[in-house]
Design an enzyme around this catalytic site. Sequence first.
Site, PDB file in Angstrom:
ATOM      1  N   GLU A  79       0.882  -1.181   0.000  1.00 40.02           N
ATOM      2  CA  GLU A  79       0.000   0.000   0.000  1.00 40.02           C
ATOM      3  C   GLU A  79       0.910   1.218   0.000  1.00 40.02           C
ATOM      4  OE1 GLU A  79      -3.321   0.168  -0.104  1.00 40.02           O
ATOM      5  OE2 GLU A  79      -3.730  -1.980   0.007  1.00 40.02           O
ATOM      6  N   CYS A  81      -1.674   9.616   2.093  1.00 39.32           N
ATOM      7  CA  CYS A  81      -1.280   8.929   0.850  1.00 39.32           C
ATOM      8  C   CYS A  81      -2.181   9.327  -0.315  1.00 39.32           C
ATOM      9  CB  CYS A  81      -1.313   7.419   1.046  1.00 39.32           C
ATOM     10  SG  CYS A  81      -2.924   6.802   1.591  1.00 39.32           S
TER      11      CYS A  81
HETATM   12  P1  NAD Z   1       8.257   4.504   5.066  1.00 34.97           P
HETATM   13  O1  NAD Z   1       8.205   3.577   3.903  1.00 34.97           O
HETATM   14  O2  NAD Z   1       9.473   5.329   5.273  1.00 34.97           O
HETATM   15  O3  NAD Z   1       8.038   3.692   6.429  1.00 34.97           O
HETATM   16  C1  NAD Z   1       6.964   2.785   6.588  1.00 34.97           C
HETATM   17  C2  NAD Z   1       7.390   1.682   7.531  1.00 34.97           C
HETATM   18  O4  NAD Z   1       8.428   0.926   6.912  1.00 34.97           O
HETATM   19  C3  NAD Z   1       7.927   2.156   8.874  1.00 34.97           C
HETATM   20  O5  NAD Z   1       7.406   1.331   9.887  1.00 34.97           O
HETATM   21  C4  NAD Z   1       9.425   1.963   8.720  1.00 34.97           C
HETATM   22  O6  NAD Z   1      10.098   1.724   9.926  1.00 34.97           O
HETATM   23  C5  NAD Z   1       9.480   0.741   7.839  1.00 34.97           C
HETATM   24  N1  NAD Z   1      10.747   0.597   7.091  1.00 34.97           N
HETATM   25  C6  NAD Z   1      11.664   1.536   6.795  1.00 34.97           C
HETATM   26  N2  NAD Z   1      12.667   0.997   6.088  1.00 34.97           N
HETATM   27  C7  NAD Z   1      12.375  -0.305   5.912  1.00 34.97           C
HETATM   28  C8  NAD Z   1      13.018  -1.385   5.249  1.00 34.97           C
HETATM   29  N3  NAD Z   1      14.170  -1.229   4.612  1.00 34.97           N
HETATM   30  N4  NAD Z   1      12.405  -2.587   5.265  1.00 34.97           N
HETATM   31  C9  NAD Z   1      11.213  -2.754   5.879  1.00 34.97           C
HETATM   32  N5  NAD Z   1      10.564  -1.772   6.531  1.00 34.97           N
HETATM   33  C10 NAD Z   1      11.137  -0.555   6.544  1.00 34.97           C
HETATM   34  O7  NAD Z   1       6.954   5.408   4.923  1.00 34.97           O
HETATM   35  P2  NAD Z   1       6.489   6.591   5.848  1.00 34.97           P
HETATM   36  O8  NAD Z   1       7.376   7.765   5.629  1.00 34.97           O
HETATM   37  O9  NAD Z   1       6.266   6.113   7.229  1.00 34.97           O
HETATM   38  O10 NAD Z   1       5.037   6.890   5.233  1.00 34.97           O
HETATM   39  C11 NAD Z   1       4.826   7.729   4.140  1.00 34.97           C
HETATM   40  C12 NAD Z   1       4.604   6.974   2.861  1.00 34.97           C
HETATM   41  O11 NAD Z   1       3.611   5.981   3.044  1.00 34.97           O
HETATM   42  C13 NAD Z   1       4.099   7.861   1.753  1.00 34.97           C
HETATM   43  O12 NAD Z   1       4.708   7.511   0.534  1.00 34.97           O
HETATM   44  C14 NAD Z   1       2.616   7.550   1.708  1.00 34.97           C
HETATM   45  O13 NAD Z   1       2.003   7.808   0.469  1.00 34.97           O
HETATM   46  C15 NAD Z   1       2.607   6.105   2.048  1.00 34.97           C
HETATM   47  N6  NAD Z   1       1.319   5.730   2.603  1.00 34.97           N
HETATM   48  C16 NAD Z   1       0.528   4.886   1.898  1.00 34.97           C
HETATM   49  C17 NAD Z   1      -0.725   4.554   2.408  1.00 34.97           C
HETATM   50  C18 NAD Z   1      -1.641   3.624   1.672  1.00 34.97           C
HETATM   51  O14 NAD Z   1      -2.537   3.103   2.320  1.00 34.97           O
HETATM   52  N7  NAD Z   1      -1.473   3.392   0.393  1.00 34.97           N
HETATM   53  C19 NAD Z   1      -1.143   5.074   3.617  1.00 34.97           C
HETATM   54  C20 NAD Z   1      -0.292   5.931   4.302  1.00 34.97           C
HETATM   55  C21 NAD Z   1       0.937   6.248   3.796  1.00 34.97           C
END
Ligand code: NAD
Length: 482
Positions: free
Chosen positions: A225, A259
Site C-alpha cells: 500500500e 497517501c
Molecule cells: P516509510 O516507507 O518510510 O516507512 C513505513 C514503515 O516501513 C515504517 O514502519 C518503517 O520503519 C518501515 N521501514 C523503513 N525501512 C524499511 C526497510 N528497509 N524494510 C522494511 N521496513 C522498513 O513510509 P512513511 O514515511 O512512514 O510513510 C509515508 C509513505 O507511506 C508515503 O509515501 C505515503 O504515500 C505512504 N502511505 C501509503 C498509504 C496507503 O494506504 N497506500 C497510507 C499511508 C501512507
Amino acid sequence: MSAAEARTQDQDGAMRQMLARQRNAHHVDGPPSAELRIDRIDRAIGLLVGYKYPLAEALREDFGHRSVHATLLTDIAGSIAPLKFARENLRAWMRPEKRKVNPAILGLFGARARVEYQPKGVVGIISPWNFPVQLTFGPLAGAFAAGNRLMIKPSEFTPHTSELLAKIFRTAFDESEVAVFTGGPEVGAAFSKLPFDHLLFTGATSIAYHVMRAAAENLVPTTLELGGKSPVIVGRTANIDLAAKRVMMVKTLNAGQICLAPDYVMVPKDKAGDFVAAAQGAVAAMFPTLKDNPDYTSVINQRHYDRLMGYVADARAKGAEIVEINPAREDFNQQPFHKIPPTLILNPTDDMAVMKDEIFGPLLPVKTYEAADEAIGYVNDHPRPLGLYYFGTDSAEEQRVLARTTSGGVTVNDVFMHISMEDLPFGGIGPSGMGSYHGLDGFKTFSHAKAVFHQTKTDVTGMLRPPYGAKFLKMVESQIKR
Ligand code: NAD
C-alpha cells in the site's frame, strides 16, 4: 558487532520466536470460529474506545501538534468503522462459495466444486507514521475477520504512539494473537525478511522495493500500500467553489500528509483564477489562523519540513508563482512546531521537485489545461497514481477520464473519500501499490481461497485411463473443436 547491531540481532531472534509461537498456536488451535474472530474484533474496538484520548495525545506529541479532533475522526472513528464492517459481515464472508463443475454433466453424477476461505496463518503488518493507528487497526479488521494472527511493526517516526500501541495490545491480546515490535528501518528490514504467511506493507514506494525483495526470499505473498502523486482534474462543468472547498479540506487534513491527498490540480485555463480565489476562501473559512490553531496539524519533523520548504524554494526559483494562504498573516519563522501554511504553486513545470516527488504536505501545485485530453495525457505520462479525482457534471467527460486513466481508485466530485467506502477495495497499481484490502477484499487478501472438488462416486474418469483406443479418441476429439 556494535551495540545497535547486537540489539537488532536480539530483536530479530525475538521476532522469529514469536512467528514460530504464533504459527504453532495457529496449527494447534485450528481456524478460529466466527465467535472468536468477532471477539478479537470487539477487543480491538474496545482498545480504540478506551484509549482514544491517550492515543490522540501520543499522536499530538509525536507530530509536535496534531489536531485531536482530526485524530478522533481519522484514526479512532476511522479504525472502528472497518472493524464494525468486518464484524457485521464476516459470517457471510466465511461461507464456502459454490462453484460450477465442468462438464456440467458431472454435477448430475454428484460432483461438487467450492471455494473455502482459510486463514493464511500469521500476517505481518508494517505501518507508516502518517495515520499510525488507522493503518494498524484497519488491516487488522480484515486479517482478524479472515482468522489470522498478527505481528505488527509500527513506525519509528511516531515513537509515543508506537509504544502506546505495543502497550495497549498487550492488555487485550495474548501475544500469540497480536504482537507488536517497535524500532526503525533495521527492525523493519529484519521484520520483512520473516517467513510470514502474508505481509502487508504500508509506506513509501522507495522502501517497497526493499520490502518486496526481502519477502521474495521466502515467497511471502505481499500487499503493498504505497503512495504517489494523485491528480485532481477539475472539469469545465465543475462547481469550482465546491471543488476548491473539498480539495483544500483534504490538503489541510493532517497537513496534507495523506497517501491519497490531492497532489496537484489541473484546471481549465480560464478557471484557474476562480479556483485559486476559492481555495483561498476555503482555507480562510476553515482556519482563520493557523500557527496556534489546534485544528491545524504540524508537519511531522524537521526533515520533512525542510523537504517541503525546499520544494517551495525550488519552484519559486524555477519561475512558479507561490500563493501562501495565511489568512491572519502570521509569521511562521518563529514557531515551536513545524507548521507550514497551505501553499498553492501556480504554473508548475515538470523540472520542479514538487512535480516529481510525492508532496505529502500542505503544498498544492495548480496546473492549467485547454482540453480535457491534455489533462488525461499528463496523467498517463506519469507513474500510475493511488487516487484520481474528477470534478464535473459532464458524464461523457467523466467516463473518458475514468476509462483512459489507471489509478488505484477514483472519487468523483470529491477527493479521498473512496477510501472510506468499506465495501470498495483499497489499493494502488504499479508504483502506487499492489493488491488491496478493506471489506470483503481485505478478507480475501488475508485468506487462502482453497479450491475443493468432490468427485462423483460413479467412475466417470474411467474413460481417461489407458489403454487408449478409438472410443477415447472420439471423446477427446469431441472436445477439440471451435
Ligand atoms: P516509510 O516507507 O518510510 O516507512 C513505513 C514503515 O516501513 C515504517 O514502519 C518503517 O520503519 C518501515 N521501514 C523503513 N525501512 C524499511 C526497510 N528497509 N524494510 C522494511 N521496513 C522498513 O513510509 P512513511 O514515511 O512512514 O510513510 C509515508 C509513505 O507511506 C508515503 O509515501 C505515503 O504515500 C505512504 N502511505 C501509503 C498509504 C496507503 O494506504 N497506500 C497510507 C499511508 C501512507
